[in-house]
Design a protein around this motif. Structure first.
Motif, PDB file in Angstrom:
ATOM      1  N   ASP A 204       0.852  -1.182   0.000  1.00  0.00           N
ATOM      2  CA  ASP A 204       0.000   0.000   0.000  1.00  0.00           C
ATOM      3  C   ASP A 204       0.894   1.240   0.000  1.00  0.00           C
ATOM      4  O   ASP A 204       1.621   1.486   0.963  1.00  0.00           O
ATOM      5  N   PRO A 205       0.855   2.035  -1.081  1.00  0.00           N
ATOM      6  CA  PRO A 205       1.729   3.209  -1.133  1.00  0.00           C
ATOM      7  C   PRO A 205       1.460   4.214  -0.021  1.00  0.00           C
ATOM      8  O   PRO A 205       2.339   5.001   0.339  1.00  0.00           O
ATOM      9  N   ALA A 206       0.272   4.165   0.573  1.00  0.00           N
ATOM     10  CA  ALA A 206      -0.038   5.078   1.681  1.00  0.00           C
ATOM     11  C   ALA A 206       0.768   4.732   2.929  1.00  0.00           C
ATOM     12  O   ALA A 206       0.860   5.556   3.855  1.00  0.00           O
ATOM     13  N   ASP A 207       1.350   3.535   2.968  1.00  0.00           N
ATOM     14  CA  ASP A 207       2.096   3.089   4.143  1.00  0.00           C
ATOM     15  C   ASP A 207       3.588   3.389   4.069  1.00  0.00           C
ATOM     16  O   ASP A 207       4.335   3.021   4.982  1.00  0.00           O
ATOM     17  N   ILE A 208       4.050   4.004   2.988  1.00  0.00           N
ATOM     18  CA  ILE A 208       5.499   4.170   2.810  1.00  0.00           C
ATOM     19  C   ILE A 208       6.141   4.908   3.980  1.00  0.00           C
ATOM     20  O   ILE A 208       7.202   4.504   4.480  1.00  0.00           O
ATOM     21  N   GLU A 209       5.514   5.957   4.452  1.00  0.00           N
ATOM     22  CA  GLU A 209       6.103   6.721   5.569  1.00  0.00           C
ATOM     23  C   GLU A 209       6.236   5.850   6.814  1.00  0.00           C
ATOM     24  O   GLU A 209       7.267   5.881   7.507  1.00  0.00           O
ATOM     25  N   ASN A 210       5.215   5.055   7.118  1.00  0.00           N
ATOM     26  CA  ASN A 210       5.281   4.182   8.294  1.00  0.00           C
ATOM     27  C   ASN A 210       6.313   3.078   8.115  1.00  0.00           C
ATOM     28  O   ASN A 210       7.013   2.704   9.065  1.00  0.00           O
ATOM     29  N   ILE A 211       6.409   2.546   6.887  1.00  0.00           N
ATOM     30  CA  ILE A 211       7.414   1.511   6.629  1.00  0.00           C
ATOM     31  C   ILE A 211       8.813   2.085   6.815  1.00  0.00           C
ATOM     32  O   ILE A 211       9.701   1.426   7.378  1.00  0.00           O
ATOM     33  N   ASN A 212       9.014   3.312   6.375  1.00  0.00           N
ATOM     34  CA  ASN A 212      10.327   3.936   6.529  1.00  0.00           C
ATOM     35  C   ASN A 212      10.732   4.068   7.994  1.00  0.00           C
ATOM     36  O   ASN A 212      11.915   3.959   8.331  1.00  0.00           O
ATOM     37  N   LYS A 213       9.778   4.310   8.861  1.00  0.00           N
ATOM     38  CA  LYS A 213      10.089   4.366  10.291  1.00  0.00           C
ATOM     39  C   LYS A 213      10.569   3.006  10.789  1.00  0.00           C
ATOM     40  O   LYS A 213      11.450   2.921  11.654  1.00  0.00           O
ATOM     41  N   LYS A 214      10.001   1.934  10.239  1.00  0.00           N
ATOM     42  CA  LYS A 214      10.371   0.583  10.662  1.00  0.00           C
ATOM     43  C   LYS A 214      11.763   0.186  10.171  1.00  0.00           C
ATOM     44  O   LYS A 214      12.525  -0.459  10.883  1.00  0.00           O
ATOM     45  N   ILE A 215      12.081   0.552   8.929  1.00  0.00           N
ATOM     46  CA  ILE A 215      13.309   0.038   8.315  1.00  0.00           C
ATOM     47  C   ILE A 215      14.504   0.981   8.451  1.00  0.00           C
ATOM     48  O   ILE A 215      15.622   0.633   8.062  1.00  0.00           O
ATOM     49  N   LYS A 216      14.285   2.163   9.003  1.00  0.00           N
ATOM     50  CA  LYS A 216      15.300   3.218   9.011  1.00  0.00           C
ATOM     51  C   LYS A 216      16.679   2.735   9.451  1.00  0.00           C
ATOM     52  O   LYS A 216      17.693   3.040   8.833  1.00  0.00           O
ATOM     53  N   ASN A 217      16.725   1.952  10.505  1.00  0.00           N
ATOM     54  CA  ASN A 217      18.016   1.533  11.074  1.00  0.00           C
ATOM     55  C   ASN A 217      18.384   0.090  10.729  1.00  0.00           C
ATOM     56  O   ASN A 217      19.227  -0.513  11.404  1.00  0.00           O
ATOM     57  N   LEU A 218      17.790  -0.441   9.678  1.00  0.00           N
ATOM     58  CA  LEU A 218      18.003  -1.853   9.328  1.00  0.00           C
ATOM     59  C   LEU A 218      19.470  -2.195   9.095  1.00  0.00           C
ATOM     60  O   LEU A 218      19.945  -3.257   9.499  1.00  0.00           O
ATOM     61  N   THR A 219      20.230  -1.326   8.451  1.00  0.00           N
ATOM     62  CA  THR A 219      21.631  -1.641   8.122  1.00  0.00           C
ATOM     63  C   THR A 219      22.599  -1.280   9.243  1.00  0.00           C
ATOM     64  O   THR A 219      23.744  -1.740   9.242  1.00  0.00           O
ATOM     65  N   GLN A 220      22.169  -0.463  10.195  1.00  0.00           N
ATOM     66  CA  GLN A 220      23.095   0.085  11.187  1.00  0.00           C
ATOM     67  C   GLN A 220      23.864  -0.977  11.996  1.00  0.00           C
ATOM     68  O   GLN A 220      25.068  -0.814  12.241  1.00  0.00           O
TER      69      GLN A 220
END
Length: 261
Positions: A204-220
């Motif tokens: 759902d493209p409306a969820d992109i902002e929320n998904i970004n909060k989840k994945i932000k630190n994935l590589t850290q």
């Protein structure tokens, strides 16, 4: 105003209108463009922050594993390179990428012949209509063997429409199967090697902002430097692709590969 001046003015207005339409419709060729994104990495080195449309191979598997409810599909794509494609005594150079099998479906490639899902076979290759014509003329290319870079034997399993000039991926003429043993990239587990694109199709493209909060630190956890990642929507790739200090700073054309870093 003279008729001549009026005609010139109308012509200029039409040309400007066509240019504007071309800009705002960029990448709309892809049916699911509103759901398509790429991973944007924002990295800080010695106090300097930059953003790029490149990331590491392991990011794809991590996203698939951790966020299946948010993401419909994920695909790795190598940087584009010119490849020598030959049959018997004929050879041409064509730009192409190693891609995971989900890629053709994500980008809804329009097949002229063959199967869009063929890259699940590591011995397959997909080629554009123009490349097929250059290699085979009017003959049927399906199931024909081509040699890539004088070394790799692949079977043509599909022919797709050449991508229009107003698409980010317009230079692609062939797609190579990621899981082929000759693809040195597929064993890459280096989190520091940011020479790849990871494309993500959201549910759902409306969820992109929320998904970004989840994945932000994935590589850290895998890096010594500071880095954040985000999904960057396809509809912004063309007009909003210049970055300064990790923030959008302007518009300009980006061929998919390196962005501003």
């Amino acid at each position: 105003m003279s008729l001549g001046g009026l005609s010139i003015g109308m012509a200029v207005a039409i040309l400007i209108g066509l240019w504007v339409w071309d800009e705002i419709s960029f990448d709309n060729y892809f049916t699911d463009h509103k759901r398509l994104t790429s991973i944007l990495s924002t990295t800080t080195f010695y106090g300097v922050t930059g953003s790029a449309s490149n990331t590491a191979v392991p990011v794809a598997a991590e996203l698939r594993t951790k966020y299946p409810n948010d993401l419909r599909s994920v695909a790795i794509c190598s940087e584009p390179n010119d490849h020598k494609i030959s049959i018997k005594d004929k050879a041409v150079l064509a730009s192409g990428n190693w891609v995971q099998e989900e890629f053709p479906e994500m980008f809804t490639l329009k097949m002229v012949q063959g199967d869009r899902h063929a890259l699940n076979d590591p011995s397959a290759i997909l080629i554009t209509q123009s490349l097929a014509r250059s290699l085979f003329g009017d003959s049927d290319p399906i199931e024909k063997i081509v040699t890539v870079d004088d070394d790799i034997q692949l079977k043509v399993k599909g022919v797709f429409e050449d991508l229009p000039a107003n698409t980010t991926l317009s230079d692609i003429k062939l797609l190579l199967p990621w899981n082929n043993e000759s693809n040195a990239n597929k064993q890459n587990d280096n989190w520091n090697n940011h020479h790849f694109q990871v494309y993500v199709q959201v549910r759902d493209p409306a969820d992109i902002e929320n998904i970004n909060k989840k994945i932000k630190n994935l590589t850290q956890p895998h890096l010594e430097r500071k880095e954040e990642i985000a999904l960057y929507p396809m509809d912004k790739w063309h007009l909003y692709n210049e970055f300064s200090n990790g923030k959008i700073s302007g518009a300009g054309y980006r061929s998919f590969g390196y962005s501003a870093l």
